[in-house]
Every structure is written in structure tokens, then in C-alpha cells.
Design an enzyme around this catalytic site. Structure first.
Site, PDB file in Angstrom:
ATOM      1  N   HIS A   1      54.240   3.627  42.055  1.00  0.00           N
ATOM      2  CA  HIS A   1      53.952   2.347  41.400  1.00  0.00           C
ATOM      3  C   HIS A   1      53.944   2.514  39.882  1.00  0.00           C
ATOM      4  O   HIS A   1      54.613   1.773  39.165  1.00  0.00           O
ATOM      5  CB  HIS A   1      52.601   1.802  41.882  1.00  0.00           C
ATOM      6  CG  HIS A   1      52.140   0.595  41.127  1.00  0.00           C
ATOM      7  ND1 HIS A   1      52.635  -0.668  41.356  1.00  0.00           N
ATOM      8  CD2 HIS A   1      51.231   0.461  40.126  1.00  0.00           C
ATOM      9  CE1 HIS A   1      52.045  -1.523  40.545  1.00  0.00           C
ATOM     10  NE2 HIS A   1      51.186  -0.860  39.774  1.00  0.00           N
TER      11      HIS A   1
ATOM     12  N   ASP B   1      79.047  -6.530  19.212  1.00  0.00           N
ATOM     13  CA  ASP B   1      78.573  -5.622  20.255  1.00  0.00           C
ATOM     14  C   ASP B   1      77.622  -4.635  19.601  1.00  0.00           C
ATOM     15  O   ASP B   1      77.384  -4.698  18.396  1.00  0.00           O
ATOM     16  CB  ASP B   1      79.748  -4.879  20.916  1.00  0.00           C
ATOM     17  CG  ASP B   1      79.419  -4.486  22.359  1.00  0.00           C
ATOM     18  OD1 ASP B   1      78.258  -4.137  22.615  1.00  0.00           O
ATOM     19  OD2 ASP B   1      80.309  -4.557  23.213  1.00  0.00           O
TER      20      ASP B   1
ATOM     21  N   TRP C   1      51.544   8.898  37.669  1.00  0.00           N
ATOM     22  CA  TRP C   1      52.727   8.773  36.811  1.00  0.00           C
ATOM     23  C   TRP C   1      52.652   9.726  35.631  1.00  0.00           C
ATOM     24  O   TRP C   1      53.656   9.989  34.986  1.00  0.00           O
ATOM     25  CB  TRP C   1      52.926   7.331  36.353  1.00  0.00           C
ATOM     26  CG  TRP C   1      52.052   6.914  35.201  1.00  0.00           C
ATOM     27  CD1 TRP C   1      50.801   6.413  35.282  1.00  0.00           C
ATOM     28  CD2 TRP C   1      52.384   6.958  33.812  1.00  0.00           C
ATOM     29  NE1 TRP C   1      50.314   6.159  34.027  1.00  0.00           N
ATOM     30  CE2 TRP C   1      51.266   6.476  33.103  1.00  0.00           C
ATOM     31  CE3 TRP C   1      53.512   7.354  33.081  1.00  0.00           C
ATOM     32  CZ2 TRP C   1      51.239   6.391  31.719  1.00  0.00           C
ATOM     33  CZ3 TRP C   1      53.477   7.266  31.698  1.00  0.00           C
ATOM     34  CH2 TRP C   1      52.350   6.791  31.030  1.00  0.00           C
TER      35      TRP C   1
ATOM     36  N   SER D   1      68.007   8.308  28.869  1.00  0.00           N
ATOM     37  CA  SER D   1      68.567   6.972  28.701  1.00  0.00           C
ATOM     38  C   SER D   1      67.895   6.250  27.541  1.00  0.00           C
ATOM     39  O   SER D   1      68.558   5.658  26.684  1.00  0.00           O
ATOM     40  CB  SER D   1      68.392   6.196  30.005  1.00  0.00           C
ATOM     41  OG  SER D   1      68.472   4.827  29.771  1.00  0.00           O
ATOM     42  N   SER D   2      66.568   6.317  27.485  1.00  0.00           N
ATOM     43  CA  SER D   2      65.860   5.572  26.441  1.00  0.00           C
ATOM     44  C   SER D   2      66.126   6.144  25.056  1.00  0.00           C
ATOM     45  O   SER D   2      66.200   5.397  24.087  1.00  0.00           O
ATOM     46  CB  SER D   2      64.361   5.597  26.700  1.00  0.00           C
ATOM     47  OG  SER D   2      64.087   4.973  27.915  1.00  0.00           O
TER      48      SER D   2
ATOM     49  N   HIS E   1      51.451   7.257  23.890  1.00  0.00           N
ATOM     50  CA  HIS E   1      50.992   6.125  23.100  1.00  0.00           C
ATOM     51  C   HIS E   1      52.100   5.370  22.393  1.00  0.00           C
ATOM     52  O   HIS E   1      52.129   4.148  22.480  1.00  0.00           O
ATOM     53  CB  HIS E   1      49.814   6.430  22.195  1.00  0.00           C
ATOM     54  CG  HIS E   1      49.065   5.151  22.011  1.00  0.00           C
ATOM     55  ND1 HIS E   1      48.103   4.734  22.892  1.00  0.00           N
ATOM     56  CD2 HIS E   1      49.260   4.128  21.159  1.00  0.00           C
ATOM     57  CE1 HIS E   1      47.727   3.525  22.557  1.00  0.00           C
ATOM     58  NE2 HIS E   1      48.393   3.131  21.508  1.00  0.00           N
TER      59      HIS E   1
ATOM     60  N   GLU F   1      54.862   5.013  23.549  1.00  0.00           N
ATOM     61  CA  GLU F   1      55.445   4.298  24.682  1.00  0.00           C
ATOM     62  C   GLU F   1      54.756   2.955  24.911  1.00  0.00           C
ATOM     63  O   GLU F   1      55.406   1.946  25.171  1.00  0.00           O
ATOM     64  CB  GLU F   1      55.355   5.172  25.937  1.00  0.00           C
ATOM     65  CG  GLU F   1      55.660   4.469  27.254  1.00  0.00           C
ATOM     66  CD  GLU F   1      57.127   4.145  27.429  1.00  0.00           C
ATOM     67  OE1 GLU F   1      57.945   4.670  26.661  1.00  0.00           O
ATOM     68  OE2 GLU F   1      57.460   3.360  28.336  1.00  0.00           O
TER      69      GLU F   1
ATOM     70  N   TYR G   1      53.530   1.061  22.827  1.00  0.00           N
ATOM     71  CA  TYR G   1      54.015   0.075  21.852  1.00  0.00           C
ATOM     72  C   TYR G   1      55.496  -0.186  21.989  1.00  0.00           C
ATOM     73  O   TYR G   1      55.983  -1.240  21.584  1.00  0.00           O
ATOM     74  CB  TYR G   1      53.591   0.489  20.441  1.00  0.00           C
ATOM     75  CG  TYR G   1      52.120   0.248  20.302  1.00  0.00           C
ATOM     76  CD1 TYR G   1      51.650  -1.023  19.979  1.00  0.00           C
ATOM     77  CD2 TYR G   1      51.195   1.216  20.615  1.00  0.00           C
ATOM     78  CE1 TYR G   1      50.306  -1.288  19.943  1.00  0.00           C
ATOM     79  CE2 TYR G   1      49.843   0.962  20.584  1.00  0.00           C
ATOM     80  CZ  TYR G   1      49.404  -0.293  20.253  1.00  0.00           C
ATOM     81  OH  TYR G   1      48.066  -0.565  20.240  1.00  0.00           O
TER      82      TYR G   1
ATOM     83  N   SER H   1      56.914 -14.527  19.570  1.00  0.00           N
ATOM     84  CA  SER H   1      57.089 -15.130  18.246  1.00  0.00           C
ATOM     85  C   SER H   1      58.206 -16.174  18.287  1.00  0.00           C
ATOM     86  O   SER H   1      58.076 -17.269  17.728  1.00  0.00           O
ATOM     87  CB  SER H   1      57.429 -14.059  17.209  1.00  0.00           C
ATOM     88  OG  SER H   1      56.415 -13.095  17.147  1.00  0.00           O
TER      89      SER H   1
ATOM     90  N   HIS I   1      43.182   9.321  22.187  1.00  0.00           N
ATOM     91  CA  HIS I   1      42.211   8.478  22.881  1.00  0.00           C
ATOM     92  C   HIS I   1      42.465   8.418  24.388  1.00  0.00           C
ATOM     93  O   HIS I   1      41.648   7.897  25.125  1.00  0.00           O
ATOM     94  CB  HIS I   1      42.121   7.074  22.262  1.00  0.00           C
ATOM     95  CG  HIS I   1      43.326   6.211  22.460  1.00  0.00           C
ATOM     96  ND1 HIS I   1      43.796   5.355  21.499  1.00  0.00           N
ATOM     97  CD2 HIS I   1      44.146   6.045  23.510  1.00  0.00           C
ATOM     98  CE1 HIS I   1      44.851   4.721  21.941  1.00  0.00           C
ATOM     99  NE2 HIS I   1      45.091   5.112  23.158  1.00  0.00           N
ATOM    100  N   HIS I   2      43.595   8.969  24.834  1.00  0.00           N
ATOM    101  CA  HIS I   2      43.824   9.045  26.270  1.00  0.00           C
ATOM    102  C   HIS I   2      43.097  10.229  26.902  1.00  0.00           C
ATOM    103  O   HIS I   2      43.034  10.319  28.116  1.00  0.00           O
ATOM    104  CB  HIS I   2      45.320   9.147  26.572  1.00  0.00           C
ATOM    105  CG  HIS I   2      46.083   7.932  26.162  1.00  0.00           C
ATOM    106  ND1 HIS I   2      46.259   6.856  26.985  1.00  0.00           N
ATOM    107  CD2 HIS I   2      46.689   7.602  25.000  1.00  0.00           C
ATOM    108  CE1 HIS I   2      46.964   5.928  26.362  1.00  0.00           C
ATOM    109  NE2 HIS I   2      47.225   6.360  25.146  1.00  0.00           N
TER     110      HIS I   2
ATOM    111  N   THR J   1      47.271  -6.334  15.069  1.00  0.00           N
ATOM    112  CA  THR J   1      47.456  -7.135  16.278  1.00  0.00           C
ATOM    113  C   THR J   1      46.709  -8.450  16.149  1.00  0.00           C
ATOM    114  O   THR J   1      47.222  -9.518  16.503  1.00  0.00           O
ATOM    115  CB  THR J   1      46.962  -6.355  17.508  1.00  0.00           C
ATOM    116  OG1 THR J   1      47.445  -5.023  17.419  1.00  0.00           O
ATOM    117  CG2 THR J   1      47.463  -6.977  18.774  1.00  0.00           C
TER     118      THR J   1
ATOM    119  N   LYS K   1      48.573 -10.851  14.120  1.00  0.00           N
ATOM    120  CA  LYS K   1      49.641 -11.497  14.873  1.00  0.00           C
ATOM    121  C   LYS K   1      49.104 -12.660  15.692  1.00  0.00           C
ATOM    122  O   LYS K   1      49.702 -13.743  15.720  1.00  0.00           O
ATOM    123  CB  LYS K   1      50.309 -10.492  15.809  1.00  0.00           C
ATOM    124  CG  LYS K   1      51.172  -9.514  15.077  1.00  0.00           C
ATOM    125  CD  LYS K   1      51.907  -8.636  16.055  1.00  0.00           C
ATOM    126  CE  LYS K   1      53.068  -7.996  15.346  1.00  0.00           C
ATOM    127  NZ  LYS K   1      54.283  -8.013  16.085  1.00  0.00           N
TER     128      LYS K   1
ATOM    129  N   ARG L   1      39.221   5.670  39.558  1.00  0.00           N
ATOM    130  CA  ARG L   1      40.569   5.196  39.849  1.00  0.00           C
ATOM    131  C   ARG L   1      41.187   6.080  40.940  1.00  0.00           C
ATOM    132  O   ARG L   1      40.679   7.148  41.267  1.00  0.00           O
ATOM    133  CB  ARG L   1      41.429   5.240  38.592  1.00  0.00           C
ATOM    134  CG  ARG L   1      41.726   6.652  38.142  1.00  0.00           C
ATOM    135  CD  ARG L   1      42.344   6.730  36.773  1.00  0.00           C
ATOM    136  NE  ARG L   1      43.683   6.165  36.681  1.00  0.00           N
ATOM    137  CZ  ARG L   1      44.547   6.432  35.681  1.00  0.00           C
ATOM    138  NH1 ARG L   1      44.191   7.244  34.710  1.00  0.00           N
ATOM    139  NH2 ARG L   1      45.731   5.886  35.633  1.00  0.00           N
TER     140      ARG L   1
END
Lengths: 115, 701, 214
Positions: B124, B153, B188, B218-219, B302, B304, B306, B317, B351-352, B377, B380, B499
């Protein structure tokens, strides 16, 4: 096939660029020989030695960037200098952070892993 | 097993089939879990067969090959990315529902084995991050960004195909793991030493490892492609500060991909070396150090987060501005806030793992850095609210998602600030409070953003609007389902429930668990509503046709072309004079114009590189998982030869003649002229064929 | 060097690395994108190496009683590799200049072949080094420290291998298609990779070898 005929300016540029590469090579050579020589032949205090090695390495990186990669501080429309600076920032954050975090952890929990 | 079979099949044996253990052990638990696993595997096999039969029956193999699989067109590649994301989304939602059901019955047991439950939460999470969120946002950026900056393109269309191929290969690998089980049970994040060979010798962790690696490659390529495109391919006059906000967030996301992916590559690469070549990077013995894995993983993790949330910020927006009929409030501030978030996201990864054991001052430093992100944030959020203030708001489907987002996301952000305090984190870390928090960011943030973008840009991509009634139903099901499912988890977390627990023994948890279970059912309804919406929309596609291309009175360049846009996007590259380029044109009465003269357009030619790299990537990964070394070496050689051979190809472009461009452009302009302009109040009716009435005075600002 | 020339050269530069200038104007836009894109990739790669360097430093204490740097490294061999790579950087620079200022392909090809030979020599000495380390019991499965060494230094070697393969492929392209625009762009990008690998090597010889032996 023959040599391309260079006009006067191109010929001058060609000379300049060749000289640039030679300069780069010479400086890099010196900056390599100093640390190797120090480690091989001269017995000095460790901290001084490490700082010299680090300083020479940093200087050589800049020499390579300047003379071989043609990255300069000259004002132009390119983004690559900006990109290098940003990359350096990220490197400092990530690598510095890694060292800070892990050596602190070693100190508290794994003294055996301290070099 | 004989030597010959093990040479060919490696360690793959009959026991990899999901029903194998059920045949030997008839205890109820094994049978139930075997039936569930076999059902899932059956769905994968049947789904694949159905797709093959359908394409053959329709006789569309050639069309599929030449118009889609080998097409370098960024729009088609974008759509294919989104298709992958939707398929994987469906699977991961079903898994989530299954987990919720297990926990609803999980007091003193439940019906799933711990092993099976572990596979469920691992797939998941892995799917939602790497094979739903990443392809979804990559697809949307792929489709929209070149149109928004006035490009034909991306900079590297073939590399774009390769990115798609690698993501597809990773997704396929995760799907195959259902048929030839098992998948990892390591979550994960795959923390060692649990994922080391000594504790997890099976194929599961390797499936996870290579699927994630394919997605990472890929990314990285995608990030480079997007960044170079935005820097080098903007239309004349499109200065950086005239780019639409979505493009800005795409740029920041691309930069995060370029610099955020390497730590994951290092972490998974080193773990692979541990597992395959007996290295000792993260092992418990011989000087290994698993804490560095956690550090490296989150140095990726982290940024990631964002990567996932910035594109939705850009999407919202656009949506707030469009459906409030106003220019976005505080454009410059929003851009600066985006950049601040992008840079700050590299400074907070600790912080993780506040509780790993480092000194308090380090925790404090990273805690403060984390709280700092709240500032841009918050800016925004205020800008979006001020965009709506005194606007002529139309509560369309994307807008419902957007408003749901703004309220729920702020709540999630608040719990994030709570978690950023190390002393509080010590209490609630690894509990369901954390699960509630990050789902509270990712569902209203990322997923609502993606669904909202789909509703918003779907008519641009297909030429017809998505049906609204089912759209509203899906949106409300999502919002209500999300709240029912995850708000109880905050409470459960505070009550101390960890968890990833397959079962629990505290009766007080039960009412909250049942509520969450009901919420999961509502989310399942949301998924069905989405499918229904798609079906109904395709059925009514002629009535909802918006060929003229501008169904929402759009502001940015992508609305200035037909829907769907021609392959070359713009007959002549537009000149840009301001932000909201298309709205300015319409305001001056200069929209929908024919250029003075047409020229030949050079477009990238079709290429099979994406398909080849996708297949060889999948083959290599599969071979590595099951130790089929011949497959790894063979596929590796094919990759090498293909890449080198590609360098020898010189006919990489094809030309679209000027008269053809002229013909199709003038045909479209003729259609636009014939289309009846409609008022915004009619935009959800069948009267909307993609041409709005000219803006009233003052509405442009 | 005269400042006006330097200025003129830099003013016209459109991408990192050597710029070919007005005489090679065809397809300059594509070239600009290609080289810039490759540059971005290099930056991403740099983060990868940077993290491996940091990991290496954190694993220095993880020798687990096995052999450490003093027992395994040889200064002479590290020096030879360093010199080879530095000279190859220079010879690639000469190849780039031959591409820019000469029409005859001979000089370009000769410089590229010299560079290729140096690259292969570097790989030879590196493998020899690894071999002698293995003989002394320095295998990656021995300790965390050695694992870190063998995840950092051979990765650089793999990059050099890839660069050598690319160089051969480019020579092949040149044989088939002549010195056309894609080949030129390829050489410019490979030059960036080559110089970049030399920069990474500066880090390796300073931190891993000299740091370890001092």
C-alpha cells in the site's frame, strides 16, 4: 582533408585556450604533488596535514572547474554557476547533516564506531 | 531441485504461487489468507488477459503501438503515466480497505495473518508513493507544463519515454509480486536490519528494492527533463516571473527530484549490495550501521514529501484563480514561498527519526527547521483565501476538492507542527497519530490535488468534460470518507495504538476502529463514483464536447489551443507579454487568432527506446529478484546495445508541413467561430462547448 | 592570457564546458539543451558521490578488527592512478580544442585515442589495486569499513568504464556519420563527464587514500 583556415581572431582565441588548458594542467599538477609529497616524505602534525590536503583538493576542484569546465564568475545568461552553488548548498546540508547526526549517535551509543 | 532448473529459474519454485501453502495446510487462517491472495493474483492475471483480449478484439495493436507506446508526444506520455497511476490507485485503495476491515475485526485477532498484513501495508505504502503519487503528478506536469510555457514538447522526448518505461516496469514488478509472491513485509521504508538477508532471506524485500529503484531512476530522469524544459524551452517573452504558478511548482518539484532522489538511490543501492554481495553497510555485525540507512532514506524522504505536495499547490493556485474569476492573489509571494519550501525541505529530514537516540540539541535544530516550513505554507493558504475573497466563485468539482483541501490540509498542518516538537513526538511517534497526520497531508493535499487536476484538465486532454454529478458524489465521498477514516486514528494514536498492528487487545479501541472501517467503505464508494464518472462521461462525450478548448474561461496558455491540442501544440510559438497570458489576450479581444503565415514544424519521430528500456528493466529486476542470472545479464546487454545503437540513429525528427498545420488550425478556428459563447453560469451544462463570453470589465484583475 | 580574448570567449558561451563558437553554429539550440541537461545530471550524480563520501567517513571506525587503510593502500599506486587521470583530463581538453579549431579529424581522433588509452590504463591500475587489497584480506564482506570503500571507489571506476564505452561509441559514430552535430554534442558532453570524474577522483585520492595513509 586540410586544416581549417582560422581567421586572425580565431587563431588568437585558439592560442589563448591552449594556454588556458596548459595553465590548468600545471596548477592541478602542483596541487596534486604538494599533498602526495607531504604524505610521502614529510612528517608534520596530522591536523596541519589534513588541512593542507583539504585545501589543495578544494583549490584543485576550482582549478578544474575554471580551466577544464569553463565555469566562471563572468556574467552571462547561463544557469550552471547557480546550479553548482545550489548543489554545493545541498551537499553541505546533506553531508554535513549526515556527519553531525551519525557522529553524535556514535558518541552516545556506539563509541566503537568513532574512528 | 536439479541444477538445470535452478540455472533457469533461479530460486523461483512452485511455492511462489499464492495458493501453494493453502494446498498443504488446511487450517482456516491459511485458507482464508490463501483465498484472498489467490483472488488478488487472479485479478492481476485476468486484468492482463482482459486487456490483451480487448485490444486484439478491437484490432488496435498497431494503433496502440504507433500512436501510444512509441509516441514521443509529451501529452500522450502524460496520459499513460496517469493511466498507470489510476490502476495502481485502485489496487492500493482496495488494500487499504482490506487493512481497515482487518482492524475493524482485529480485536484479539481478525482474519489476516501478520505476514499477509505486513505485505499489505508495505505494498500500500510503496504503491501510493512510488506508483500512484509519482506517476500521477509526473503525468499531469508532463501534459500541462509544456502547454503552459508555450513549448512544443519536453527537451528530451525520448528520455521521457524511458522514464515512462521505467515507471511501468516498476509498477509491473509490484503487480507480478501478487502472482509470484511474496512481497516485502518491511514497510515502504524498508528499514534494515529487518530487510537484511539474515532476517529476510526471501524474494519479498528484493521485489520492493528493485521496484523502488526503477521508480527512482525514472523520477531522476523526469526531474532533469522538466527542469531543462522549463529553463530552456519557454516561449518568447515568457520570463520566469510570467510563468503560471503550476509551472513554478513543477520547476521546484523537478529540482527536488534531481537532488532528492540520489539519497534513496544510495540507500537502496547499499542495501542491495548487502543483500547480494555480502556487504556490511547496514548489518548488525562486522561494523555495519543501520542508522545510516534511516538517515539516508529520510534525506530523500523529506524532499519527496514536497515533491508530492508542491504540484498540488500549483494546481490549486490555478483552480482558485480560475473558478474565482480573479487573478491569483500575491503571485510573487507565492513563487517565493514555493522556493522557500523547496529549499527548507532539505533541512528537516531528521524529524522522521527524532527518537533514534541523538542529542536533544540536534532534535531541537531540526524541529525548529520543520516548524519554519509552516510559515511559507501559511502564506500560501492566506493567498488562496484572498484569491477567493470577493471573487465570483463557481463551486465546480475541482473547486470542491480545493475547498476540501484548504480546510483539511490546515488541520493536517497543525498536527504536523505538533509532531515537529521532539518531546511530543516521543509520545506519539510510530503510533496511529502519525498515520493520521501524513494521510491528512497526502489525501487532501496530494490526492485531492490530482483528482481536482484531472477534473480541471480532462476536457483539455480529451475534448469533453467530465460529468459533474458523479464528480460531486466522488468529491464528497472522498472528503467525508477521509474524515471518518482518519480522524479516529488521531484518537487511537493518542490512546497509544501503534501503527502497522495486525491485531490489538484493548476493547476501548473498537468503536474508533469501527468508525474508521465505515470511513474506508465511504472511500471505496468514492473510488466507484470516480469509475462511474469516467464511464458516464465517455458515454455522453458528444454532448459535453469542448473542442473550442476553453471550457472554464481559463487564464493560462494551455486553454488557448484546441481540445485535444494538436500534436505540435501551437501552430506558431506565442509571444507572451504578461502573466495569465491567455486571459490578457481575451481581455484585449485578441484570442483565437490566425498567424500571418505558417511554417513547417519539426517534431520528434517515434522511437521504441521507451518500450525496450521498460521491458529490459523489468526483465533485469525480475531476474535479480529470483536469482535468474542469465536473464539479468541478457537484459543488461540488450539495454547496453540499445542505448549505443540509439546514438547511431540520425533521423530523429519528422516534419509536419506548413499546409497541414494551416488546414487543421483554420478548421479549429472555424469551429471556434461557430461555437456559441456561453456565460460562466452555464459552464456545467451541455451548452458549454469550450468558448466563454468575453470577460466583463474588471474581472481580469 | 589577454583579458579581451577571454572575455570574448566567455561572453559567447551558452553552456558549461567548452563552447564551439560561431564556426559550429548549426543546431546550437539543441546543443545548448543537451549539454545543460547533461550538466544537471552530473549535479545529481555529484550528490550521489557526496553522500557516499559522507557514508565512507562515518564507516571509518567500522573496521571490525579487519585490515584498515594503512594496511591496504599503497601510495605509489594511488599516485599513478591520479597522474593518469589528470593527464587524461588534459588530453581530452586538447581533443576538445582540436574539435573546435581543426577541420582535420586526425588530430581529434588521436587525442581521443590517447585519452581512451589513459582511461583504460587507469582502470587497469585500479583493478590491480583491488586485487592486491583482496590478497591482503581486504574484501567487502570483511567489515563495514571495507564495504564503504568498495561502494565508493569502484562506483567511480564504473563511471570511468561507462565513459570509455561512450568514447568508443562516439568514435564509431564518427566513422559512420562523420563529424556531424550529434557527434560534436556527444564529445562536448563526454568531456564534461570526463572532467567531472577527475574532480570526483580529487575527492577520492585526498580523502580515501591520502587521508587514510596519513
Amino acid at each position: 582533408m586540410s586544416r581549417r583556415t582560422l581567421n586572425e581572431q580565431e587563431a588568437r582565441e585558439c592560442k589563448t585556450e591552449q594556454r588556458n588548458y596548459l595553465w590548468g594542467f600545471g596548477l592541478a599538477l602542483v596541487l596534486t604533488l604538494i599533498p602526495f609529497g607531504l604524505v610521502a616524505f614529510i612528517d608534520i602534525e596530522r591536523m596541519t596535514l589534513w588541512i593542507t590536503i583539504g585545501g589543495c583538493a578544494l583549490a584543485q576542484v576550482i582549478v578544474h572547474l575554471r580551466f577544464f569546465m569553463h565555469i566562471t564568475l563572468a556574467k552571462n545568461k547561463r544557469e550552471d554557476l547557480l546550479l553548482i552553488l545550489f548543489t554545493v548548498l545541498i551537499l553541505v546540508i546533506m553531508c554535513g547533516g549526515t556527519l553531525w547526526i551519525l557522529f553524535d549517535l556514535y558518541q552516545r551509543m556506539l563509541p566503537g564506531m568513532m574512528p | 531441485m536439479s541444477d538445470a532448473t535452478s540455472l533457469i529459474f533461479g530460486r523461483l519454485g512452485w511455492d511462489a504461487l499464492p495458493f501453494w501453502s493453502m494446498l498443504h495446510d488446511h487450517s482456516p487462517m491459511t485458507v482464508i489468507n490463501g483465498v484472498i491472495a489467490t483472488g488478488a493474483a487472479g485479478m492481476v492475471v485476468l486484468g492482463a488477459l482482459a486487456a490483451i483480449v480487448l485490444v486484439t478484439w478491437l484490432g488496435k495493436w498497431k494503433y496502440l503501438w504507433s500512436e501510444w507506446l512509441t509516441s514521443p508526444d509529451h501529452k500522450k506520455i502524460g496520459i499513460m503515466f496517469i493511466v498507470i497511476a489510476l490502476v495502481m490507485l485502485s489496487r492500493a485503495i482496495i488494500e487499504a480497505v482490506l487493512m481497515r476491515v482487518q482492524q475493524t475485526f482485529g480485536l484479539d485477532g481478525g482474519f489476516l495473518t501478520a505476514e499477509h498484513f505486513g505485505e499489505l501495508f508495505t505494498t500500500h505504502g510503496t504503491i501510493m508513493i512510488f506508483f500512484m503519487a509519482m506517476p500521477f503528478l509526473t503525468g499531469i506536469i508532463n501534459y500541462v507544463m509544456p502547454l503552459q510555457i508555450g513549448a512544443r514538447d519536453l527537451s528530451f522526448p525520448v528520455m521521457n519515454q524511458v522514464s515512462l518505461g521505467l515507471t511501468a516496469a516498476g509498477a509491473a514488478l509490484v503487480m507480478i509480486s501478487l502472482v509470484l509472491a511474496p512481497f516485502s513485509t518491511g514497510g515502504w521504508t524498508g528499514y534494515p536490519p529487518f530487510t537484511e538477508l539474515a532476517y529476510n532471506p526471501g524474494a519479498g524485500v528484493d521485489y520492493w528494492l528493485w521496484a523502488v529503484t526503477l521508480s527512482t531512476l525514472s523520477s531522476t530522469l523526469t526531474g532533469i527533463n522538466f527542469a531543462v524544459t522549463i529553463f530552456k524551452k519557454r516561449a518568447p517573452g515568457m520570463k520566469l516571473f510570467r510563468m503560471p504558478l503550476f509551472t513554478w511548482t513543477a520547476l521546484c518539484t523537478a529540482i527536488l527530484m534531481i537532488f532528492g532522489m540520489p539519497p534513496l538511490t544510495v540507500a537502496t543501492g547499499l542495501l542491495a549490495l548487502d543483500r547480494y554481495l555480502d556487504f556490511h553497510m547496514f548489518t548488525t555485525d562486522l561494523g555495519g550501521n543501520m542508522m545510516n540507512y534511516v538517515n539516508l532514506l529520510w534525506a530523500f524522504g523529506h524532499p519527496e514529501v514536497y515533491i508530492l505536495i508542491l504540484p498540488p499547490f500549483g494546481i490549486f493556485s490555478e483552480i482558485f484563480a480560475t473558478f474565482s474569476g480573479k487573478r491569483i492573489y500575491g503571485y510573487r509571494i507565492l513563487v517565493i514561498a514555493t522556493m522557500c519550501i523547496a529549499v527548507l525541505s532539505f533541512t528537516v529530514w531528521l524529524h522522521h527519526f527524532f527518537t533514534m537516540g541523538q542529542s536533544a540539541h540536534i532534535n531541537a535544530a531540526f524541529g525548529i527547521a520543520t516548524m519554519l516550513i509552516g510559515i511559507p505554507t501559511g502564506v500560501k493558504v492566506y493567498d488562496w483565501m484572498l484569491t477567493m475573497y470577493r471573487g465570483r466563485i463557481r463551486l465546480s468539482v475541482p473547486m470542491v476538492y480545493a475547498i476540501g483541501f484548504i480546510m483539511l490540509f490546515v488541520l493536517g498542518g497543525m498536527t504536523g507542527i505538533i509532531l515537529a516538537t521532539p518531546s511530543v513526538d516521543y509520545q506519539v511517534h510510530n503510533s496511529l497519530f502519525l498515520i493520521a497526520h501524513f494521510h491528512n497531508m497526502l489525501i487532501p493535499g496530494l490526492l485531492f490535488g490530482m483528482l481536482s487536476a484531472t477534473n480541471f484538465w480532462f476536457p483539455k486532454a480529451t475534448g469533453f468534460r467530465l460529468e459533474e454529478r458523479w464528480g460531486y458524489r466522488a468529491a464528497f465521498c472522498w472528503i467525508i470518507g477521509f474524515m471518518l477514516t482518519f480522524f479516529p486514528l488521531y484518537v487511537l494514536g493518542l490512546m497509544g495504538m501503534p501503527r502497522r498492528s495486525v491485531a490489538y487487545f484493548e476493547p476501548q479501541y473498537l468503536p474508533w476502529m469501527i468508525t474508521a472501517g465505515i470511513g474506508a467503505m465511504v472511500i471505496l464508494c468514492a473510488l466507484l463514483c470516480l469509475l462511474m464518472q469516467l464511464w458516464v462521461s465517455i458515454r455522453d462525450r458528444h454532448a459535453n464536447n469542448v473542442f473550442a478548448g476553453d471550457p472554464w474561461d481559463g487564464r493560462t496558455l494551455e486553454w488557448a489551443v484546441s481540445a485535444p491540442p494538436p500534436e505540435y501544440n501551437f501552430p506558431v510559438l506565442p509571444e507572451i507579454y504578461s502573466i495569465d497570458a491567455f486571459m490578457t489576450e481575451k481581455d484585449r479581444g485578441q484570442g483565437w487568432q490566425a498567424p500571418d503565415h505558417y511554417v513547417d514544424i519539426e517534431m520528434p519521430a517515434n522511437s521504441t527506446m521507451g518500450v525496450i528500456i521498460g521491458i529490459t528493466g523489468l526483465a533485469m529486476a525480475f531476474g535479480l529478484v529470483w536469482y535468474m542470472w542469465w536473464l539479468v545479464i541478457g537484459a543488461g546487454l540488450v539495454t547496453l546495445v540499445a542505448v549505443i545503437a540509439r546514438g547511431f540513429v540520425r533521423s530523429t525528427t519528422r516534419t509536419i508541413p506548413a499546409h497541414e498545420v494551416q488546414r487543421s488550425h483554420e478548421h479549429w478556428l472555424e469551429q471556434v467561430r461557430r461555437t456559441n459563447p456561453i456565460d460562466r453560469s452555464l459552464e456545467q451544462t451541455t451548452a458549454n462547448h469550450g468558448r466563454p463570453v468575453p470577460p466583463i470589465e474588471g474581472a481580469v484583475q | 592570457m589577454s583579458s579581451t580574448d577571454t572575455h570574448a570567449l566567455e561572453g559567447n558561451s551558452r553552456h558549461p564546458g567548452l563552447n564551439l563558437g560561431a564556426a559550429h553554429a548549426q543546431e546550437e539550440d539543441t546543443r545548448e539543451e543537451m549539454v545543460f541537461g547533461f550538466w544537471v545530471f552530473m549535479m545529481s550524480d555529484l550528490i550521489l558521490f557526496g553522500l557516499l563520501f559522507a557514508t565512507y567517513v562515518t564507516m571509518l571506525g567500522g573496521t571490525a578488527g579487519g585490515p584498515g587503510p594503512q594496511a591496504l593502500f599503497e601510495l605509489k599506486s594511488a599516485f599513478i592512478q591520479t597522474m593518469i587521470l589528470l593527464v587524461s583530463s588534459f588530453t581530452f581538453g586538447m581533443a576538445s580544442l582540436a574539435l573546435k579549431y581543426r577541420e582535420d579529424r586526425v588530430r581529434l581522433v588521436v587525442w581521443l585515442l590517447v585519452t581512451l588509452a589513459l582511461g583504460l590504463a587507469f582502470l587497469f591500475f585500479e583493478l590491480k589495486d583491488f586485487h592486491s587489497m583482496f590478497d591482503k584480506g581486504g574484501v567487502p564482506s570483511r567489515s563495514g569499513y571495507l564495504s564503504a570503500f568498495f561502494s565508493l571507489v569502484p562506483l567511480h571506476g564504473l563511471h570511468v568504464t561507462a565513459a570509455c564505452i561512450w568514447l568508443v561509441a562516439l568514435l564509431g559514430q564518427m566513422a559512420v556519420h562523420g563529424l556531424d552535430a550529434p557527434v560534436k554534442t556527444g564529445i562536448l558532453r563526454l568531456a564534461i563527464l570526463w572532467h567531472f570524474l577527475d574532480i570526483v577522483w580529487i575527492g577520492i585520492f585526498s580523502l580515501v587514500y591520502l587521508g587514510g595513509l596519513s
